[in-house]
Design an enzyme around this catalytic site. Structure first.
Site, PDB file in Angstrom:
ATOM      1  N   GLU A 112       0.838  -1.213   0.000  1.00 34.04           N
ATOM      2  CA  GLU A 112       0.000   0.000   0.000  1.00 34.04           C
ATOM      3  C   GLU A 112       0.865   1.251   0.000  1.00 34.04           C
ATOM      4  O   GLU A 112       0.574   2.212  -0.707  1.00 34.04           O
ATOM      5  CB  GLU A 112      -0.919   0.006   1.232  1.00 34.04           C
ATOM      6  N   CYS A 124     -24.755   3.880 -12.701  1.00 34.38           N
ATOM      7  CA  CYS A 124     -23.883   5.051 -12.867  1.00 34.38           C
ATOM      8  C   CYS A 124     -24.665   6.232 -13.459  1.00 34.38           C
ATOM      9  O   CYS A 124     -25.091   6.189 -14.607  1.00 34.38           O
ATOM     10  CB  CYS A 124     -22.694   4.689 -13.753  1.00 34.38           C
TER      11      CYS A 124
END
Ligand code: SF4
Length: 328
Positions: free
Chosen positions: A36, A208
């Site tokens: 990360e 969306c």
């Protein structure tokens, strides 16, 4: 997000997701945390091919990382840039190694977001990523790609972080948060791209709202990048070069050539190197000065310099020097 869309996202991930990435096939919190941090400013390909495995070979555990000298950590980070990431990684490993030693247990990262977020360099997204990927918690991850998806799903032009986190929490698939989060990052990277999103094949398309004019969300900020200029002096004595370890905020801990106000009269101008940082562009006018007496504390041969942690811009300065002397 409804059940149907969660299923569509999971199906998409099963067919097209990058499930083989090494930090997705482990549940070791340290490995996941390292990936990360490396991926914060660096592309997957670069991290995978050049940095992730060598770093883990050198520092195979949090304890090994915490006990290593910072210079060794910076050396392994060389080329990745944004060195604060390496320094904070090291500080966090030191803190956790000390805690582990006090409790006579192997150091590890906490699973609690509140405890993760107080560790050096761990922001809200990294804390969520460690909790979601290492400890399988039902919390969302929200890096840049996921933010873009959220803006497009909800037609947000100028999103506020608190609003995005609320939306992200409301959407997360609580039954399979690991695959859901990985899928969202992959959809952002491969389908919901900044330019020309592939809405036709996107599993989020049915929900969306912004797909008709996706490029409008979020509004792009125009960035003016300032230029900074420095004079750099390479002092040479007996074929060795004077370098010092930086102690200011900029490139702290890395070795480099000295920046000077005014070049010495007897110095020779070699040329210019430039390097683009996130917030500014650095232009260095490079001079070389052949010392007759040893005036600086530390001189290094080229071979010795190669073992030091130096920045990209200092690497470019050395290259300029070597290229110039070879053309004489
Ligand atoms: S439908 Fe298009 S704009 Fe919407 S999330 Fe998918 S790729 Fe992005």
């Amino acid at each position: 997000m409804n059940k149907e869309t969660h299923v569509a996202v999971q199906r998409w991930y099963a067919s097209y997701g990058r499930q083989d990435l090494p930090w997705r096939t482990t549940d070791d919190p340290y490995h996941i945390y390292l990936s990360e941090v490396m991926l914060q400013q660096t592309q997957v390909k670069t991290v995978l091919e050049r940095f992730y495995f060598p770093f883990l070979r050198k520092f195979p555990s949090l304890r090994a990382l915490g006990e290593a000298p910072l210079d060794d950590v910076l050396k392994m980070w060389e080329g990745l840039g944004y060195y604060n990431r390496a320094k904070n990684l090291h500080k966090t490993a030191q803190i956790l190694a000390e805690e582990g030693q006090a409790q006579s247990i192997a150091p590890t990262l906490p699973s609690d977001i509140d405890k993760l977020i107080v560790l050096p360099g761990i922001g809200k997204n990294t804390a969520h990523a460690v909790a979601a990927f290492a400890y399988k918690k039902a919390v969302p991850v929200m890096e840049a790609n996921v933010k873009r998806i959220l803006c497009r799903l909800h037609k947000l032009t100028t999103p506020v972080d608190t609003q995005l986190w609320e939306l992200a929490y409301a959407m997360v698939d609580k039954e399979n948060p690991f695959d859901y989060n990985q899928a969202m990052m992959d959809i952002g990277a491969t389908l919901c791209k900044v330019k020309d999103p592939d809405c036709l094949v996107c599993p989020l398309s049915p929900i969306c709202q912004g797909k008709e004019d996706a490029a409008c969300y979020p509004t792009k900020k125009k960035r003016v990048v300032p230029t900074r200029e420095e004079h750099i002096m390479i002092s040479v004595y007996n074929d060795k070069f004077s370098l010092s370890q930086r102690d200011g905020k900029f490139l702290h801990g890395l070795w480099g050539f000295d920046s000077i106000e005014v070049p010495l009269c007897a110095s020779e101008y070699l040329g210019e190197v430039t390097h683009a940082y996130t917030h500014f562009k650095l232009t260095c006018k490079v001079y070389v000065y052949h010392e007759l007496d040893k005036t600086q504390e530390r001189y290094f041969s080229i071979e010795e310099i190669r073992k030091l942690a130096i920045s990209k811009v200092d690497e470019k300065i050395i290259k300029l020097y070597l290229d110039t002397i070879h053309t004489y």
